[in-house]
Design an enzyme around this catalytic site. Structure first.
Site, short mmCIF file in Angstrom:
data_model
loop_
_atom_site.label_atom_id
_atom_site.label_comp_id
_atom_site.label_asym_id
_atom_site.label_seq_id
_atom_site.Cartn_x
_atom_site.Cartn_y
_atom_site.Cartn_z
N ASN A 254 -10.11 -7.43 7.81
CA ASN A 254 -9.28 -6.40 8.44
C ASN A 254 -9.01 -6.76 9.91
O ASN A 254 -9.94 -7.01 10.68
CB ASN A 254 -9.97 -5.03 8.34
CG ASN A 254 -8.96 -3.89 8.40
OD1 ASN A 254 -7.86 -4.05 8.95
ND2 ASN A 254 -9.31 -2.76 7.85
N LYS B 147 0.86 4.54 1.30
CA LYS B 147 0.16 5.12 2.45
C LYS B 147 1.09 6.15 3.10
O LYS B 147 2.09 5.79 3.69
CB LYS B 147 -0.17 3.97 3.42
CG LYS B 147 -1.02 4.33 4.61
CD LYS B 147 -1.42 3.06 5.37
CE LYS B 147 -2.39 3.34 6.49
NZ LYS B 147 -2.76 2.13 7.25
N GLU C 133 0.82 -1.22 0.00
CA GLU C 133 0.00 0.00 0.00
C GLU C 133 0.85 1.27 0.00
O GLU C 133 1.79 1.40 0.79
CB GLU C 133 -0.89 -0.02 1.23
CG GLU C 133 -1.94 1.09 1.24
CD GLU C 133 -3.12 0.71 2.11
OE1 GLU C 133 -4.02 0.01 1.62
OE2 GLU C 133 -3.13 1.10 3.30
N GLU D 62 -14.39 -5.65 2.16
CA GLU D 62 -13.71 -5.73 3.47
C GLU D 62 -14.69 -5.98 4.61
O GLU D 62 -15.74 -5.35 4.70
CB GLU D 62 -12.96 -4.42 3.72
CG GLU D 62 -12.17 -4.45 5.02
CD GLU D 62 -11.43 -3.15 5.22
OE1 GLU D 62 -10.45 -2.93 4.49
OE2 GLU D 62 -11.84 -2.37 6.09
N GLU E 241 -5.65 -8.36 6.16
CA GLU E 241 -5.31 -6.93 6.08
C GLU E 241 -4.92 -6.35 7.44
O GLU E 241 -5.56 -6.63 8.45
CB GLU E 241 -6.53 -6.13 5.61
CG GLU E 241 -7.07 -6.45 4.25
CD GLU E 241 -8.31 -5.62 3.95
OE1 GLU E 241 -9.08 -6.00 3.07
OE2 GLU E 241 -8.53 -4.58 4.62
#
Ligand SMILES: O=C(O)c1ccccc1NCC(=O)[C@H](O)[C@H](O)COP(=O)(O)O
Length: 269
Positions: A196, A68, A66, A175, A229
């Site tokens: 997640n 981020k 990712e 998700e 995740e």
């Protein structure tokens, strides 16, 4: 891979105000405001290439790395150049990339997504808090191969958003964080489910969440792809999902490592 034809007529989700507790609720309220009155016309269906799905379906644990730059839990992470970060992640073995486009809390932008799509050939996920159909159309227009759909935000509407993502030629990472959300994702027909570890209302992380819900999904007969995740920092951290998940999505620890290629390679080693 042969593109899958789009057949079903799309059930257009009506834009409405979603709510959620805590930090997530604040972000959702802001994104709802951002897209209130957005100019949206459905337009024609686009062919599905399913490249994101195909990249994650390869044997072994695949990495979604990712881009981020900041987050509510960490604050500033690193002032990444998106294109450079993307190239480093791919050299380090990432199968797909995730790019945040939310500006206030994650330092993301549409430009970051454009830059990543232009810099690499691997499929890219638009990571945002989808609360309006326009956001999926944008993802497709911007060259993403997939978009994130959060059951914690969309609830039962996730099914309509999933069909719309497919209509726009996108894959969707649906998700979930708990059993109730998993049941909604399964009923919606999600082809890729992300579990997640982070509770987005409290930001607390539990690395036992993904293996637990992945086992639950498989026990329920789910044959789609499963992604673990959040919260992974080391090879030891991913030991519990290496044999059960199809992919792992990692942001903060890679983005803040200072050497993105090496960090990605070491995580996968
Ligand atoms: O990362 C956060 O602090 C966060 C807070 C509120 C809503 C969403 C948040 N993160 C989104 C993500 O799903 C993560 O960026 C992703 O799973 C990667 O997690 P990590 O490897 O822990 O950065």
């Amino acid at each position: 891979m042969t593109p899958a034809p789009f057949s079903a007529p799309v059930e257009l989700p009506l834009p409405r105000t979603y709510s959620a507790p805590g930090v997530l609720g604040r972000i959702v309220a802001e994104r709802t405001q951002d897209y209130a009155g957005a100019d949206f016309e459905l337009g024609k269906a686009r062919p599905r290439a399913r490249r994101f799905h195909a990249a994650l379906a390869r044997p072994g644990l695949q990495l979604i790395a990712e881009v981020k730059r900041a987050s509510p839990s960490q604050g500033a992470i690193a002032p990444l150049d998106p294109a450079q970060a993307a190239r480093s992640y791919v050299c380090g073995g990432a199968a797909c990339l995730s790019v945040l486009t939310e500006p206030r809390h994650f330092g993301g932008s549409p430009e970051a997504l454009h830059a990543v799509v232009a810099a690499v050939t691997v499929p890219v996920l638009r990571k945002d808090f989808v609360v309006h159909p326009k956001m999926l159309q944008e993802a497709a227009d911007w060259g993403a191969g997939a978009a994130l759909l959060m059951v914690s935000v969309l609830g039962e509407d996730v099914g309509a958003y999933l069909k719309l993502a497919h209509y726009f030629g996108l894959d969707a990472l649906v998700e979930v964080h708990d059993e109730a959300e998993l049941d909604i994702a399964l009923a919606a027909g999600a082809e890729i489910i992300g579990v997640n570890n982070r509770d987005l209302t409290t930001l607390a992380i539990s690395l036992t969440n993904s293996p637990r819900l992945i086992a639950h999904a498989r026990a329920a007969g789910y044959e789609g792809l499963l992604v673990a995740e959040s919260g992974y920092r080391t090879r030891d951290d991913i030991a519990s999902i290496r044999e059960v998940a199809d992919a792992v999505l990692v942001g903060s620890s890679l983005a803040g490592s200072g050497d993105l290629e090496r960090a990605a390679r070491e995580l996968l080693a």
